[in-house]
Scaffold this active site. Structure first.
Site, mmCIF file in Angstrom:
data_model
loop_
_atom_site.group_PDB
_atom_site.id
_atom_site.type_symbol
_atom_site.label_atom_id
_atom_site.label_comp_id
_atom_site.label_asym_id
_atom_site.label_seq_id
_atom_site.Cartn_x
_atom_site.Cartn_y
_atom_site.Cartn_z
ATOM 1 N N LYS A 79 0.854 -1.199 0.000
ATOM 2 C CA LYS A 79 0.000 0.000 0.000
ATOM 3 C C LYS A 79 0.889 1.248 0.000
ATOM 4 C CE LYS A 79 -3.975 1.949 2.562
ATOM 5 N NZ LYS A 79 -4.878 1.818 3.710
ATOM 6 N N SER A 159 -9.968 2.103 2.583
ATOM 7 C CA SER A 159 -9.018 2.806 1.743
ATOM 8 C C SER A 159 -8.022 1.879 1.050
ATOM 9 C CB SER A 159 -8.237 3.819 2.585
ATOM 10 O OG SER A 159 -7.419 3.161 3.540
ATOM 11 N N SER A 183 -10.496 -0.019 6.890
ATOM 12 C CA SER A 183 -9.837 -0.020 5.582
ATOM 13 C C SER A 183 -9.134 -1.306 5.170
ATOM 14 C CB SER A 183 -8.828 1.124 5.507
ATOM 15 O OG SER A 183 -9.505 2.314 5.246
#
Ligand code: GLN
Length: 493
Positions: A79, A159, A183
Site C-alpha cells: 500500500k 481505503s 480499511s
C-alpha cells in the site's frame, strides 16, 4: 504448467522450497499479470520491476543455499501509505508529489527480512480517508468483481482498495494494508479476500504515513486464512521506533488453524442489526452462526449498547488526529510546493492545491472539534464515548465470550461514482458501521468472505477478538472458510 499467479503463499512456499519453481519465474509471472491487467484495474500506481527482479534473484540464491526466510521469494504489493526506501511513497496524495523516502517502514522491512519480493506500490484513498478508493489522486481502482451479467465498474472498497483488488485479481500473492476504521476489512469483504486488522500495537506504525495515530494499524490482505496468518507473522513486531508497539512474542498464527471450536463461545451482538440492512446480509450472518454452531461453538447473544455512538465518535476522533498529523505537509519538507508571496501564502497555496476534497473536509472537521470552546463539547465527549465502547467489549469478553461474529459491511460493492454516496459523505461513512468500533476499542478484527449476494458479489463476515488473541480469530476464520470455500472473480480484464 499451472498459472503461477494462482498459487497461494503456502503453495508457492512449498514449491519454492522444493525448487520446482523459482522466485524469478514467480516474480515474472506477476509482473506480466500486472502489465496486462493494471490498465483496466488501476490497482498499482507504481510498479518496481527492477527491484522485484533483483529481490527475486537474491531469493533464488538464498533458496539454493538453504537460507530461505519465511516469505522467501513471495511477491507482494505494498500500500502506498508504507514508506519504501527510494520508491514512490505518496499516500496517493498530490501533496507528496515526487516524495521518495530515505527509510523503510518497519512492517515492510520485516517482510523483506523474511525474503519477500516487492512488486510495487498499491493505490488507496488519499491518506487512507475513504471507503471506495475514489479519493486517490491517481484515480479510482476498479473491483475485479462484477455483478452477474453486468459490465458496470464497481469500487473495491477503501481505503486499501488497491491492495484488495490486486490480491483478488492475482496481481500479487498478498498485500500490505492499513485499517483506521475499516480499511482492511471493508475492501476485503468487497473483493472476496481475507483481511485482518490486528490488535493496536501488534504491528509497528513506524514509516506508515499517519492518519489517526490512536486508531491506525497495519495488517495483511490475502487470498485465504492461512496466507493471512503467514503474512501477519512476518509483519508483526515490537519496534523501538514506535512506542505503542507491544513487546509480546509473535505467535505462529498458522498453528491456530485446524483447531476445534468445542467449548468456545461466540458472541452475537444484537446492536449490529441495523435499520435498512439488506436481507442477504442478515442471511449471511445466520449462515455464519450455523457453521460455527455445527463446528461445536456455543453461540450467545450479547449486547454492545454503545455501538450506535461509534461512528459519530470516530468522525470526531479520527479527523482531530488527522488535522494534527497532516499539519506537517506544508510545502517545506516534502513533495509539492506552490510558491506564494510570502511563507504563509506558500503554505496556503500548497495545501489548497495538494489536498483533495475529502482530506480537506477531515482537516476542517478536526480543527473545528479541537478548537477552544468546542474541544470539551466534541473531542472530550468523543473520547468518553470511546471508553464506553471499549468497556462494552470488555464486559462481553469478561462474561466468557471468546470472539464476536458480525457482518463485515452493510452491503456488497457499489458502483464507482455512485451519485447518492458522492452527494452525501455521511452515507459513505456508513460503510464502516460494523468496523469502526473495533478500532475505537483497539481490538483485532478480521473479515472473511462467506458467500455471494444475489448479484453474485462477495460478502464478508467479521470476527472480533480479545486484545492480542488473533489466534482465536484465525481458528474461527478457518472454520468459516472451510464451510464457505474461497472466492475468485471470473477474469474479464
Ligand atoms: N472509511 C474510514 C474513513 O474514511 C476508514 C478509513 C481507514 O480505515 N483508513 O475514515
Amino acid at each position: 504448467m499451472t498459472d503461477l499467479t494462482s498459487l497461494t503463499i503456502a503453495a508457492a512456499r512449498d514449491q519454492l522450497k522444493a525448487r520446482t519453481i523459482s522466485a524469478t519465474e514467480l516474480t515474472e509471472a506477476y509482473l506480466s499479470a500486472i502489465d496486462s491487467a493494471n490498465g483496466a484495474l488501476n490497482a498499482y500506481i507504481a510498479v518496481t520491476p527492477d527491484k522485484a527482479r533483483a529481490m527475486a534473484k537474491a531469493s533464488d540464491e538464498r533458496l539454493a543455499s538453504g537460507k530461505a526466510g519465511a516469505l522467501e521469494g513471495i511477491p507482494l504489493g505494498i500500500k502506498d501509505l508504507f514508506a519504501t526506501e527510494g520508491e514512490h511513497t505518496q499516500a496517493c496524495s498530490h501533496i507528496l508529489d515526487g516524495f521518495k523516502p530515505r527509510y523503510e517502514s518497519t512492517v515492510t522491512a520485516n517482510l523483506w527480512k523474511d525474503g519477500a519480493v516487492m512488486l510495487g506500490k498499491l493505490n488507496m484513498d488519499e491518506f487512507a480517508m475513504g471507503s471506495s478508493n475514489e479519493s486517490s489522486w491517481y484515480g479510482p481502482v476498479v473491483n475485479p468483481w462484477r455483478a452477474r451479467g453486468s459490465e458496470e465498474k464497481l469500487v473495491p472498497g477503501g481505503s486499501s482498495g488497491g491492495s484488495a483488488a490486486a490480491v483478488a485479481a492475482r496481481l500479487c500473492a498478498a498485500a500490505t494494508a492499513t485499517d483506521t476504521g475499516g480499511s482492511i476489512r471493508q475492501p476485503a469483504a468487497f473483493t472476496g479476500t481475507v483481511g485482518i486488522k490486528p490488535t493496536y500495537g501488534r504491528c509497528s506504525r513506524w514509516g506508515i504515513a499517519a492518519f489517526a495515530s490512536s486508531l491506525d494499524q497495519a495488517g495483511p490482505i490475502a487470498r485465504d486464512v492461512r496466507d493471512c496468518a503467514i503474512m501477519l507473522k512476518s509483519m508483526a513486531s515490537v519496534d523501538k521506533m514506535d512506542t505503542t508497539s507491544v513487546d509480546l512474542p509473535v505467535p505462529d498464527y498458522e498453528a491456530a488453524l485446524g483447531k476445534s471450536l468445542k467449548g468456545r463461545k461466540i458472541g452475537i451482538p444484537r446492536e449490529y442489526r441495523v435499520d435498512g440492512m439488506p436481507g442477504e446480509i442478515e442471511a449471511l450472518w445466520q449462515q455464519g452462526i450455523a457453521w460455527l454452531k455445527d463446528a461445536g461453538a456455543e453461540i450467545v447473544d450479547i449486547s454492545l449498547p454503545h455501538t450506535k455512538y461509534a461512528l459519530p465518535a470516530y468522525y470526531i476522533v479520527a479527523p482531530a488526529e488527522a488535522s494534527s498529523n497532516l499539519a506537517r505537509y506544508d510545502g517545506v519538507r516534502y513533495g509539492l510546493r506552490v510558491d506564494g508571496k510570502d511563507i504563509a501564502d506558500m503554505y496556503e497555496k500548497t495545501r489548497a492545491a495538494g489536498f483533495g476534497k475529502e482530506v480537506k473536509r477531515r482537516i476542517m472537521i478536526g480543527t473545528y472539534v479541537l478548537s477552544a470552546g468546542y474541544y470539551d463539547a466534541y473531542y472530550i465527549k468523543a473520547q468518553k464515548v470511546r471508553t464506553l465502547i471499549k468497556r462494552d467489549f470488555e464486559l462481553a469478553f469478561h462474561a466468557g465470550v471468546d470472539a464476536i461474529l458480525t457482518p463485515a459491511t452493510p452491503s456488497s460493492a457499489f458502483a464507482i461514482g455512485d451519485k447518492e454516496l458522492a452527494a452525501d459523505p455521511v452515507k459513505m461513512y456508513l460503510n464502516d458501521i460494523f468496523t469502526v468500533t473495533v478500532n475505537m476499542a483497539g481490538l483485532p478484527g478480521m473479515a472473511i468472505p462467506a458467500g455471494l449476494d444475489p448479484k453474485g458479489l462477495p460478502l464478508g463476515l467479521q470476527l472480533i477478538g480479545k486484545p492480542f488473541e488473533e489466534e482465536t480469530l484465525f481458528t474461527v476464520a478457518d472454520v468459516i472458510e472451510k464451510a464457505a470455500g474461497t472466492f475468485t472473480p471470473s477474469k474479464w480484464w
